[in-house]
Design a protein around this motif. Sequence first.
Motif, mmCIF file in Angstrom:
data_model
loop_
_atom_site.group_PDB
_atom_site.id
_atom_site.type_symbol
_atom_site.label_atom_id
_atom_site.label_comp_id
_atom_site.label_asym_id
_atom_site.label_seq_id
_atom_site.Cartn_x
_atom_site.Cartn_y
_atom_site.Cartn_z
ATOM 1 N N PRO A 18 -21.876 21.798 -3.051
ATOM 2 C CA PRO A 18 -21.928 21.312 -1.594
ATOM 3 C C PRO A 18 -21.255 20.302 -1.342
ATOM 4 O O PRO A 18 -20.858 20.047 -0.040
ATOM 5 C CB PRO A 18 -23.523 20.722 -1.492
ATOM 6 C CG PRO A 18 -24.210 21.914 -2.739
ATOM 7 C CD PRO A 18 -23.130 21.836 -3.767
ATOM 8 N N ALA A 19 -20.770 19.429 -2.309
ATOM 9 C CA ALA A 19 -19.849 18.148 -1.769
ATOM 10 C C ALA A 19 -18.347 18.624 -1.840
ATOM 11 O O ALA A 19 -17.416 17.760 -1.695
ATOM 12 C CB ALA A 19 -19.982 16.962 -3.146
ATOM 13 N N GLY A 20 -17.976 19.700 -2.138
ATOM 14 C CA GLY A 20 -16.703 20.393 -2.082
ATOM 15 C C GLY A 20 -15.969 20.174 -3.548
ATOM 16 O O GLY A 20 -14.648 20.239 -3.422
ATOM 17 N N ILE A 21 -16.600 20.088 -4.364
ATOM 18 C CA ILE A 21 -16.044 19.630 -5.675
ATOM 19 C C ILE A 21 -16.109 20.905 -6.753
ATOM 20 O O ILE A 21 -16.995 21.624 -6.625
ATOM 21 C CB ILE A 21 -16.996 18.429 -6.433
ATOM 22 C CG1 ILE A 21 -16.636 17.288 -5.639
ATOM 23 C CG2 ILE A 21 -15.994 18.360 -7.709
ATOM 24 C CD1 ILE A 21 -15.353 16.500 -5.393
ATOM 25 N N VAL A 22 -15.159 21.224 -7.397
ATOM 26 C CA VAL A 22 -15.208 22.439 -8.071
ATOM 27 C C VAL A 22 -16.519 22.425 -9.218
ATOM 28 O O VAL A 22 -16.520 21.232 -10.032
ATOM 29 C CB VAL A 22 -13.872 22.745 -9.063
ATOM 30 C CG1 VAL A 22 -14.113 23.984 -9.891
ATOM 31 C CG2 VAL A 22 -12.869 22.783 -8.018
ATOM 32 N N TRP A 23 -17.333 23.186 -9.357
ATOM 33 C CA TRP A 23 -18.625 23.291 -10.062
ATOM 34 C C TRP A 23 -17.789 23.503 -11.426
ATOM 35 O O TRP A 23 -16.875 24.329 -11.668
ATOM 36 C CB TRP A 23 -19.346 24.291 -9.846
ATOM 37 C CG TRP A 23 -20.615 24.682 -10.576
ATOM 38 C CD1 TRP A 23 -21.621 23.672 -10.732
ATOM 39 C CD2 TRP A 23 -20.768 25.619 -11.348
ATOM 40 N NE1 TRP A 23 -22.439 24.099 -11.739
ATOM 41 C CE2 TRP A 23 -21.871 25.606 -12.125
ATOM 42 C CE3 TRP A 23 -20.027 26.897 -11.818
ATOM 43 C CZ2 TRP A 23 -22.491 26.331 -12.999
ATOM 44 C CZ3 TRP A 23 -20.878 27.727 -12.836
ATOM 45 C CH2 TRP A 23 -21.873 27.427 -13.360
ATOM 46 N N PHE A 24 -18.557 22.871 -12.397
ATOM 47 C CA PHE A 24 -17.637 23.088 -13.973
ATOM 48 C C PHE A 24 -17.481 24.346 -14.479
ATOM 49 O O PHE A 24 -16.794 24.596 -15.134
ATOM 50 C CB PHE A 24 -18.509 21.900 -14.939
ATOM 51 C CG PHE A 24 -19.756 22.433 -15.265
ATOM 52 C CD1 PHE A 24 -19.972 23.172 -16.352
ATOM 53 C CD2 PHE A 24 -21.102 22.158 -14.392
ATOM 54 C CE1 PHE A 24 -21.266 23.854 -16.796
ATOM 55 C CE2 PHE A 24 -22.091 22.757 -14.850
ATOM 56 C CZ PHE A 24 -22.525 23.434 -15.954
ATOM 57 N N GLY A 25 -18.526 25.278 -14.281
ATOM 58 C CA GLY A 25 -18.584 26.624 -14.635
ATOM 59 C C GLY A 25 -17.213 27.308 -14.385
ATOM 60 O O GLY A 25 -16.766 28.232 -14.961
ATOM 61 N N VAL A 26 -16.651 26.954 -13.264
ATOM 62 C CA VAL A 26 -15.728 27.703 -12.723
ATOM 63 C C VAL A 26 -14.533 27.272 -13.438
ATOM 64 O O VAL A 26 -13.494 28.360 -13.422
ATOM 65 C CB VAL A 26 -15.371 27.233 -10.883
ATOM 66 C CG1 VAL A 26 -14.125 27.678 -10.532
ATOM 67 C CG2 VAL A 26 -16.633 27.693 -10.269
#
Length: 140
Positions: A18-26
């Motif tokens: 939701p903060a527009g940061i790449v989620w680590f699993g991606v």
Amino acid sequence: MAAFHRTDVRVMWPDTDPAGIVWFGVFFRYFENAEEELFRALGSDRTALLRELKIFMPRTSLKCGFRSPARLGDALSVGVGIGEMSERRITYTFDIRERGTDRLICEASYRVACVDAGSFAPRAFPPEVLALLAPAATSV
């Protein structure tokens, strides 16, 4: 890390939290895609090769260090190379950098083993795989 091959990606909406940061699993999907493209750059389709040789290459370990956030819309470059290779283990190394600035986003590596596709029993990598990946070795 010296990369043998680089693949470009753009951070898309479903890659982020939701903060527009790449989620680590991606990032792990980015690594898998770079590995796939490495095989293509070396002249082989990974899926077809594994099917032909009747093997799988399961991941056995993963190490990842995040240095800087990647955000929605960022243009990234994923580098991949072979850090170590033996008869039974291959270590892929990765870095992800922002295109244009070369800002380091993360560095990672994972090891894969070789198993028989029918029994899942451990086995040595076929010579075809080792020969194909040898040019991508980045360690000295």
